[in-house]
Structures are given as structure tokens and as C-alpha cells.
Design a protein around this motif. Structure first.
Motif, short mmCIF file in Angstrom:
data_model
loop_
_atom_site.label_atom_id
_atom_site.label_comp_id
_atom_site.label_asym_id
_atom_site.label_seq_id
_atom_site.Cartn_x
_atom_site.Cartn_y
_atom_site.Cartn_z
N VAL A 104 0.84 -1.20 0.00
CA VAL A 104 0.00 0.00 0.00
C VAL A 104 0.88 1.25 0.00
CG1 VAL A 104 -1.92 -1.15 1.18
CG2 VAL A 104 -0.24 0.13 2.54
N GLY A 105 2.19 1.06 -0.02
CA GLY A 105 3.11 2.21 -0.07
C GLY A 105 2.98 3.09 1.16
N MET A 106 2.94 2.46 2.31
CA MET A 106 2.70 3.20 3.55
C MET A 106 3.86 4.13 3.93
SD MET A 106 0.97 3.80 6.27
CE MET A 106 -0.33 2.58 6.38
N HIS A 107 3.53 5.39 4.18
CA HIS A 107 4.50 6.35 4.73
C HIS A 107 3.86 6.90 6.01
CE1 HIS A 107 7.12 6.86 1.06
NE2 HIS A 107 6.07 6.22 0.58
N MET A 108 4.17 6.30 7.13
CA MET A 108 3.57 6.75 8.40
C MET A 108 4.46 7.86 8.96
SD MET A 108 0.82 5.93 10.12
CE MET A 108 0.31 4.21 10.31
N THR A 109 4.28 9.04 8.40
CA THR A 109 5.18 10.15 8.75
C THR A 109 4.79 10.83 10.04
OG1 THR A 109 3.75 11.65 7.52
CG2 THR A 109 5.59 10.67 6.31
N GLY A 110 3.58 10.57 10.53
CA GLY A 110 3.03 11.39 11.60
C GLY A 110 2.40 12.62 10.97
N GLY A 111 1.59 13.30 11.72
CA GLY A 111 0.90 14.45 11.13
C GLY A 111 0.77 15.61 12.09
N LEU A 112 0.70 16.79 11.51
CA LEU A 112 0.54 18.03 12.28
C LEU A 112 -0.73 18.73 11.81
CD1 LEU A 112 3.97 19.91 12.23
CD2 LEU A 112 2.65 19.31 14.27
N THR A 113 -1.51 19.22 12.76
CA THR A 113 -2.61 20.12 12.42
C THR A 113 -2.30 21.45 13.10
OG1 THR A 113 -4.11 18.25 12.40
CG2 THR A 113 -5.11 20.43 12.48
N LEU A 114 -2.30 22.52 12.33
CA LEU A 114 -1.84 23.81 12.85
C LEU A 114 -3.01 24.74 13.17
CD1 LEU A 114 0.90 24.40 10.13
CD2 LEU A 114 1.22 23.40 12.42
N ALA A 115 -2.83 25.52 14.23
CA ALA A 115 -3.84 26.52 14.59
C ALA A 115 -3.22 27.90 14.45
CB ALA A 115 -4.30 26.30 16.02
N GLY A 116 -3.91 28.79 13.76
CA GLY A 116 -3.36 30.12 13.48
C GLY A 116 -4.16 31.26 14.07
N THR A 117 -5.19 30.96 14.86
CA THR A 117 -5.92 32.04 15.56
C THR A 117 -6.19 31.55 16.99
OG1 THR A 117 -8.13 31.19 15.07
CG2 THR A 117 -7.17 32.67 13.43
N PRO A 118 -6.41 32.48 17.92
CA PRO A 118 -6.66 32.04 19.31
C PRO A 118 -7.86 31.10 19.41
CG PRO A 118 -6.23 34.40 19.24
CD PRO A 118 -6.32 33.95 17.81
#
Ligand SMILES: Cc1cc2nc3c(=O)[nH]c(=O)nc-3n(C[C@H](O)[C@H](O)[C@H](O)COP(=O)(O)OP(=O)(O)OC[C@H]3O[C@@H](n4cnc5c(N)ncnc54)[C@H](O)[C@@H]3O)c2cc1C
Length: 802
Positions: A82-96
Motif C-alpha cells: 500500500v506504499g505506507m508512509h507513516m510520517t506522523g501528522g501536524l494540524t496547525l492553529a493560526g488564531t486564538p
């Protein structure tokens, strides 16, 4: 290809192959998949292949987590990478606000068991993704199990694993028509006819047409979507790890590494639909020309976030199409009136959600219901109103454009509105009503002075004092509420009583009485928190949640009996409720009937002014109350009559926000919060309405097994939360010290008792009054104490009129 299969799955994208795999895995081997071209030849081949944990609906987030776990399993089973790339992930917040929201989302993940996430500072985010500028970032959430896969490999892995388990796959076989038969379906293909018991619409971009083949108009529409793949970024050649899958919510982009460049995907504010009637049949493995003008602003933000993009070229542009439902969640499950026709369409993130969709649908087909509560993706959450093309265009477009835009819980969005209104809508608007929408119908939230604008917020809004006044009016005098936004089913015919007795787990009310009635599935899970009325003239009503109309109708149909007629009269019969100590004095002015003799939970027909109305003495607020039902054509008159009669009784028009606060003070549960199809009667207190002595009703054996077992491990409790500026909204995890003991099902402010209240599903050993707990509410950990149910008027004197 055989001439008969138990199941024919139409469509060889990631969703169809996942359905096929799960059917074979769970034991149905006589199943085949038909693909008009080659596997992946719809949206699946050109997807970015990213997967991440976040979803606004926690039940769907859980199914996403299941899909991520499944990928390595199908790889092993099929032998196909399946060509797995388990890189981990980031979700970013840009306002309070976003940062507060993300912290709450992180807590929600904890409450549903997704533990491998953590919050990170902007500096940590920068270290994790060194090619990213952290300008404007206030914080982020890291998740271990995020990354990307090879899309074609994944579809072939699902198909390969399904074949190894006995399923068949036929490419270059186009389904041209469907015919319903007594035994199931005739599937007419360009290679011949197949008969089957079940057919699954997993036709992706062509789901609309495959729906129409069976006379079904699905609320689904394709939209275009861009990503670019950059040339090699020198910095990526110098680091010895892959940068994480990164979602920049304020930038409307997602990013992942692609070899030594990056893939940047864009959720386009200026969205563009394509082929609203479904993709043309001749559409193949194709892409559209990129439209960079349309996405210029998002591209600028993306190039600022990943500055290396300003230095290197774009290697590839992808502008492809995929499908959306009005709320962006899949359309899954059986279709009412079409036995054996199942949907697995509108899967916006097939590589992320396809596993969960396949699992749930296969369980549904084989066992009669899925293991998880999948109402959020059930095709029956929409009714006929959502078949309208303009409704679909507006709502899918709105969802797409707002995919990464922060939506506040008190925000009202405009798409698909105003569509359906109770007749007194204009009069109520003139009186200040502010509206929300439920299943296409406008429902009053509260009544505000002219010029008032509610501020979108995660915390208590500026409508708080308005709702407080409405609650006070109900508690001290009388409130008038439009109750058109409830469902009403009329049950008639010689077998009406026998049928109700079978589908409801409660005893049935005697003539002239109403009764709360849990409805159960065969497995003993809740299927409804309904009220049954016995009008005493041979007709019965069932009342429930308006937005569950199609969902309940499908259930009623599936459990139908000869000699019964169930009619959904929800739009024909509307009404108002009076609630508060002065409600009897108000209604008495309008009738010479013996309304004062009507006991709590009594019901009957009364003349109310000029209107021949059906009246029930019921209470959701915990006060003396009357629900008055009339013909839709009498709605305006009824409101006028009641307002006139209540003028000297301190009457105030109130909305559903007040109702939600008032019912919380009574610890009265509501559907989708305290009651869901994931819970049992014992967990929710619904068991107190079960008529154990009844010889038979749907779900009886399972309910008895629960009653006679060791008791549920978790139960609903009422909490007082130490919160001064925000209240719980649902799914916040609840802790006892370091131990997670459950989660909040709903919360709000109790204006009469002056407390922030919540109801929570928590471990049974924590439900004793006085137990000290904590809960995270909008960015802060707050103490929460278990209190006795019904903090307002625990003996129920007010509503009984005692
Ligand atoms: C640019 C882009 C990027 C994306 N990135 C991601 C991502 O990162 N992660 C993610 O999870 N999702 C992503 N998606 C979405 C993803 O592609 C879809 O969710 C997914 O492909 C849907 O799969 P499906 O099986 O429902 O439909 P499809 O892939 O459209 O499959 C339907 C299949 O049915 C076949 N078919 C239709 N009608 C018939 C018929 N009458 N007879 C026989 N066969 C028929 C078609 O030929 C087709 O192969 C992206 C989409 C786009 C456009």
C-alpha cells in the motif's frame, strides 16, 4: 462471471473494494465487484493518498482510526504494497479561537480512545516540519498515525485481499441498468445479466446515475480539487526523515512529502462543481486543466507557509473531482423502499474513511446493523428535500469551501436555506425569532431585539442573557414555543395496537394517554426515544425528533405488519407548546373543554378558540405544560390566540436554546447526545420505561440479558461543572485523577439553578453523588462533580402540577 451472486458491488474505487473485502472477511464469499473500466478509474487513482485523524464527528474519527490500522492488514493479506508512509501528522492553529478549538479536539480524541496525539508549541511544530514557516502559528496537534499511502496500491490491496477470501472482481464490466425483482436485483451489464440479493452503489463520481438506475436521487455532487507536486526541495535532501503530513487550517492547505519534493493540496474558497448529474460515462482516467487564478489566494498562503516553494518549480498539477454530500460525510446504508439496495457513496476521503465505511456496511448487510453508531453517515439522515439540485449545489459547495474554515457551535450557515418554514415563520421572525435549521426546517432558537447579532464563539455567546430571560419566563409564568420541529407519525388500521406493541419496548398508553416509549433494535440498542399517544379514537401518534424522520420511517417499514398504516404527518400537523405555571390559566381561556382535568401525560381533542386541536399535557421543560397540535393551515391562528390569551400571564415566546437549557436542569436526555443507537436502555435510564412483562417486542431478549447481567459498565450521570465563561458541548473527556472515566454527552448552562451543567456517560463506579471529577471545557481543565439527577425540582412537582 456467474449469473448469480449474493451481492454485486458496483464500482472498483477504494470504497467498493473495501466493501467487497469486508463482506468476504465477515463470511459472505459469494460476492462480486463490477468495474466499468479498471480498478481506481474514478477519483481513486489521482488522490493525494493522505490520511489524518481529525474529523468533527467523533464516531467518524473512530472509523478513520480503524481504516488507518487496516491498511497494513490488507497489505499483508494481499501481498500488495500500500506504499505506507507513516510520517506522523501536524494540524496547525493560526488564531486564538482555533487554538482553543484544537485543544478541545485533542481532548475529544482522548475521549474516543485515540491516544497517540499530543499538543505541540510552534517551535516544536517547526522542528517536526523544518521546511515550514511557523509565522502566525499559535500551536498544533501532533498525531503519530498520520501520513500517506499509494492510492493505486491500496485499491489493489483491498481487491487482492478480497479475492483471496473468495470474492470476485470483474473489470471492463459496466452496469447499465438495475431492475428490482421479488428476490433482489437484476443487474444489467454490457457483459450480460447478473441476478443478486443485494446491490451496493459504490460508484463514486457516477453514484448519482447508479442511484437513478434504481429510482433514487442521492444528495451527492462532485467538486473539483487541486494539488501540486513540487520539484525537488534541496532541504529535503539534507534531512533523514520525511516531513509530516501537515494541515494548515488557516491556510486552507494540506502538505505531505512526495519523494524529495512536496505535495500541496488546496481546499478552494472559490469552489467549482463539476457534473452535478454525475460524471459523463465516457470520463476516464482524466484530469482537468489547473485553474490557478481560482486558487491564487490559497496558493500565496501555501507558498508563505512552505517558503521553499518560492524557490522551486511545480512538477505536476492535479485538478481532479471527487464527491461530497451536503454535510461532507458519506452516504451509507440501506435505502428506504428499495430492499437490497445499499449505498456506499459520497466518501470524500476514501483512503481515510473507506475502511470504516466498508466495515460498517458489511456488518449492516450481514448482521442487520453496524457495530458502531454510524448515524452521521447514514443515507437516511436526509429526506426528499435534499434531492433538490440547488440544495445539493449550495450545501456541498458550502461544505467544500468551509472544509478548513472554523465553524463555531453557535454559528448558522446559509446554504440550503431558507427552505421549509412552519406557517407562522414570518410572524415569529417579526417578533425577533432567530433561526436554526433541522432537516431543512427552520426552527426558532431564541427571540432577540431588532439589530441583535450573535457573535460566533466557542464560549457563552452574547445571546446568553436573552436565553436566560426566556428560561425565567418558562419557570415563573409561561413560555410559548413553536413545536413544528418534532416528527409526528400517525398509526392507524386494525393492527395498529399490535404493531406498536411489537416495535415499542414500553407498555402502550391507555386511551387518552401518552407514554414515553423506548424503541430497541434486535440487539437491544436504542432506536428511538419516542412518545406514543393513544388519542382514544383508534388512532395513535408517535412523536420524536424531526431530523430522524426518514431514519425512523425506514425502521418502521422494515418492521411493518399487515393491517397497519404509518403516515408521516410531520409537515401537515404543527403546533405550539405552552410551558410554565401559568400555562393552564392561558389555555383555559381558549376552551370550554375540561382541559383542567387533563392529567400529566393525558391527551385528547379540544376546541382551542376556532381550532379543533389535539392537546397533550406533557413537559420537556419540567413545568406544567401543554403541547397543542393543529393543521398547518391553522398555525398562524393558533399562535395569535395563544399570544392574546397569554398577554396578561407574563407570556414570552421562547426558542429551542431555552428548551435545551431547561431540559438539562431536569436531566432529560435527548437523541444524539444521551440517547444514541450505540447505547442500551440500562446505560441511559431508558430501561425504566420497558414493559418487562410484555411477551414479545423487538429487542426483548437482549434487553432482558442486560437487565439480568452484571449491569452496564458505563451510565449517564449529571454533573455540575465549575465553569464561568463556557459550557460543555459534548464529547469532552471526563477524568477522575489520571483515569479517564468517560465523556460528556451534552452540556449547557442551567439558568434557574445558576450552574454550568453537563450530562456524561461515565464508568458506573463514578456515578455516586459527590464524586469529584474533571473535564476539559474550551481550553481549560475544570472540576466537575456528580450531582443528583434533575437539579431543578427533583420531585417533579412543577410538571405534575402538584
Ligand atoms: C485531487 C484529489 C485529491 C484527493 N486526496 C485525497 C487524500 O489525500 N486522501 C483521501 O482519503 N482522499 C482523497 N481524495 C478523495 C478520494 O479520491 C475519494 O474519496 C475516493 O477516491 C472515492 O472513492 P470511491 O471508491 O467512492 O469512488 P471512485 O474512485 O470514483 O470509484 C468509483 C468507481 O466506480 C466505477 N463505476 C461507476 N459507475 C459504474 C458502473 N455503472 N458500472 C461499473 N463501474 C462503475 C468507476 O469506474 C470508478 O472506478 C482526493 C480526491 C481528489 C480529486
Amino acid at each position: 462471471m456467474n449469473s448469480h451472486y449474493r451481492v454485486v458491488v458496483i464500482g472498483g474505487g477504494v470504497v467498493g473494494t473495501s466493501v467487497l473485502y469486508h463482506l468476504a472477511k465477515f463470511g459472505w464469499k459469494d460476492v462480486c465487484l463490477l468495474e466499468r473500466s479498471v480498478l481506481t478509474a474514478g477519483s481513486s487513482w489521482h488522490a493525494a493518498g493522505g490520511f489524518h485523524a481529525l474529523n468533527a464527528d467523533p464516531n467518524i474519527a473512530q472509523l478513520q482510526a480503524y481504516t488507518i490500522d487496516l491498511l497494513s492488514e490488507i497489505e499483508k493479506e494481499s501481498g500488495q504494497s500500500v506504499g505506507m508512509h507513516m510520517t506522523g501528522g501536524l494540524t496547525l492553529a493560526g488564531t486564538p479561537d482555533r487554538w482553543e478549538w484544537l485543544q478541545s479536539a485533542y481532548r475529544t480524541f482522548q475521549s474516543i480512545g485515540i491516544e497517540d496525539c499530543r499538543l505541540v508549541t510552534p517551535e516544536e511544530a517547526g522542528d517536526l516540519c523544518p521546511i515550514m514557516s511557523t509565522d502566525g502559528i499559535l500551536g498544533g496537534m501532533w498525531a503519530d498515525r498520520e501520513g500517506y499511502i499509494d492510492t493505486t496500491g491500496t485499491v489493489h490491496a483491498y481487491a487482492g485481499a478480497a479475492k483471496k477470501r473468495g470474492a470476485s472482481v470483474f473489470e471492463h464490466t459496466k452496469v447499465e441498468a438495475l431492475e428490482q425483482t421479488a428476490e433482489g436485483w437484476r443487474v444489467i451489464t454490457d457483459k450480460g445479466v447478473i441476478t443478486c440479493e443485494h446491490v451496493v452503489n459504490a460508484a463514486g463520481l457516477w453514484a448519482k446515475q447508479v442511484g437513478r438506475m434504481a429510482g433514487i436521487e442521492l444528495p451527492v455532487a462532485p467538486l473539483k480539487h487541486h494539488y501540486l507536486i513540487s520539484d525537488t526541495i534541496p532541504e529535503l535532501e539534507t534531512i533523514d526523515f520525511e516531513v509530516p503530513m501537515t494541515v494548515d487550517l488557516e491556510g486552507f492547505t494540506y502538505m505531505r512529502q512526495d519523494q524529495k519534493g512536496i505535495l500541496l493540496g488546496i481546499y478552494e474558497i472559490d469552489h467549482e462543481h463539476w457534473a452535478l448529474d454525475g460524471a459523463p460515462w465516457e470520463y476516464g482516467i482524466e484530469l482537468f486543466q489547473e485553474q490557478t487564478d481560482r486558487i491564487e489566494n490559497e496558493l500565496i498562503l501555501g507558498f508563505e507557509r512552505y517558503p521553499a516553494l518560492q524557490e522551486v518549480g511545480v512538477k505536476t498539477w492535479v485538478n481532479g473531482a471527487f464527491t461530497f454530500s451536503p454535510d461532507g460525510n458519506p452516504l451509507v446504508g440501506p435505502v428506504r423502499g428499495k430492499p437490497g439496495y445499499w449505498c456506499a457513496c459520497a466518501v470524500m476521503a476514501g483512503f481515510l474513511q473507506g475502511g470504516g465505511v466498508g466495515k460498517s456496511l458489511a456488518e449492516w448487510m450481514i448482521n442487520g446493523e453496524p457495530e458502531a453508531d454510524v448515524f452521521g453517515m447514514d443515507v437516511a439522515r436526509y429526506g426528499a428535500f435534499a434531492e433538490n439540485k440547488e440544495f445539493i449545489r449550495q450545501t456541498t459547495g458550502q461544505f467544500y469551501t468551509r472544509r478548513f474554515v472554523m465553524t463555531y457551535p453557535n454559528e448558522q450557515l446559509p446554504a440550503g436555506r431558507t427552505l421549509r418554514m412552519a406557517p407562522a415563520y414570518s410572524d415569529m421572525s417579526a417578533a425577533g425569532a432567530r433561526w436554526g435549521a433541522s432537516y431543512g426546517l427552520e426552527v426558532p432558537l431564541y427571540f432577540a431585539p431588532e439589530g441583535f447579532e450573535e457573535t460566533p464563539t466557542l464560549k457563552r455567546s452574547n445571546a446568553f442573557p436573552i436565553v436566560a430571560k426566556e428560561c425565567a419566563a418558562v419557570r415563573s409564568s409561561v413560555g410559548l414555543l413553536d413545536i413544528s420541529g418534532f416528527s409526528r407519525f400517525e398509526i392507524s388500521g386494525p393492527a395498529a395496537e399490535a404493531w406498536l406493541d411489537n416495535v415499542m419496548a414500553s407498555a402502550l398508553p391507555k386511551p387518552g394517554r401518552a407514554k414515553l416509549a423506548p424503541m430497541l433494535s434486535e440487539a437491544g440498542k436504542l432506536k428511538g426515544d419516542l412518545t406514543v399517544f393513544n388519542w382514544g379514537d383508534g388512532t395513535w401518534w408517535i412523536m420524536g425528533s424531526y431530523y430522524l424522520r426518514a431514519w425512523h420511517m425506514r425502521w418502521f417499514d422494515d418492521h411493518m405488519m399487515d393491517g397497519v398504516r404509518v403516515r408521516d404527518v410531520s409537515d401537515a400537523r404543527v403546533g405550539f407548546s405552552l410551558s410554565g405555571p401559568n400555562s393552564l390559566k392561558t389555555i383555559q381561556k381558549l376552551t370550554d373543554g375540561a382541559i383542567g382535568d387533563l392529567k400529566f401525560m393525558g391527551c385528547g381533542t379540544f376546541d382551542i378558540g376556532l381550532i379543533r386541536a389535539k392537546v397533550g399535557r406533557l413537559s420537556v421543560t419540567g413545568e406544567l405544560g401543554y403541547e397543542i397540535h393543529c393543521e398547518a393551515s391553522e398555525h398562524i391562528t393558533l399562535r395569535k390566540l395563544l399570544l392574546e390569551a397569554g398577554a396578561d400571564q407574563g407570556m414570552r415566546e421562547v426558542g429551542f436554546n431555552a428548551l435545551l437549557s431547561l431540559r438539562l436542569e431536569k436531566s432529560f436526555g435527548i437523541w444524539s447526545a444521551e440517547f444514541t443507537q450505540g447505547y442500551t436502555p440500562g446505560q441511559t435510564g431508558m430501561d425504566r420505561w420497558i414493559a418487562w412483562e410484555k411477551p414479545g417486542f423487538v429487542g426483548r431478549d437482549a434487553a432482558i440479558a442486560e437487565r439480568d447481567g452484571n449491569g452496564p459498565s458505563q451510565m449517564i450521570a449529571t454533573l455540575e461543572v465549575d465553569a464561568s465563561d463556557a459550557d460543555a458541548s459534548g464529547y469532552e473527556p471526563v477524568w477522575q485523577g489520571d483515569r479517564k472515566v468517560g465523556f460528556i454527552t451534552s452540556g449547557g448552562y442551567g439558568h434557574t439553578v445558576g450552574k454550568s451543567l453537563a450530562m456524561a456517560m461515565i464508568d458506573a463506579d463514578c456515578t455516586a453523588e459527590g464524586t469529584a471529577l474533571t473535564a476539559h471545557i474550551v481550553g481549560a481543565e475544570r472540576s466537575a462533580t456528580v450531582i443528583a439527577a434533575s437539579p431543578y425540582d427533583p420531585e417533579g412537582r412543577a410538571m405534575r402540577g402538584a
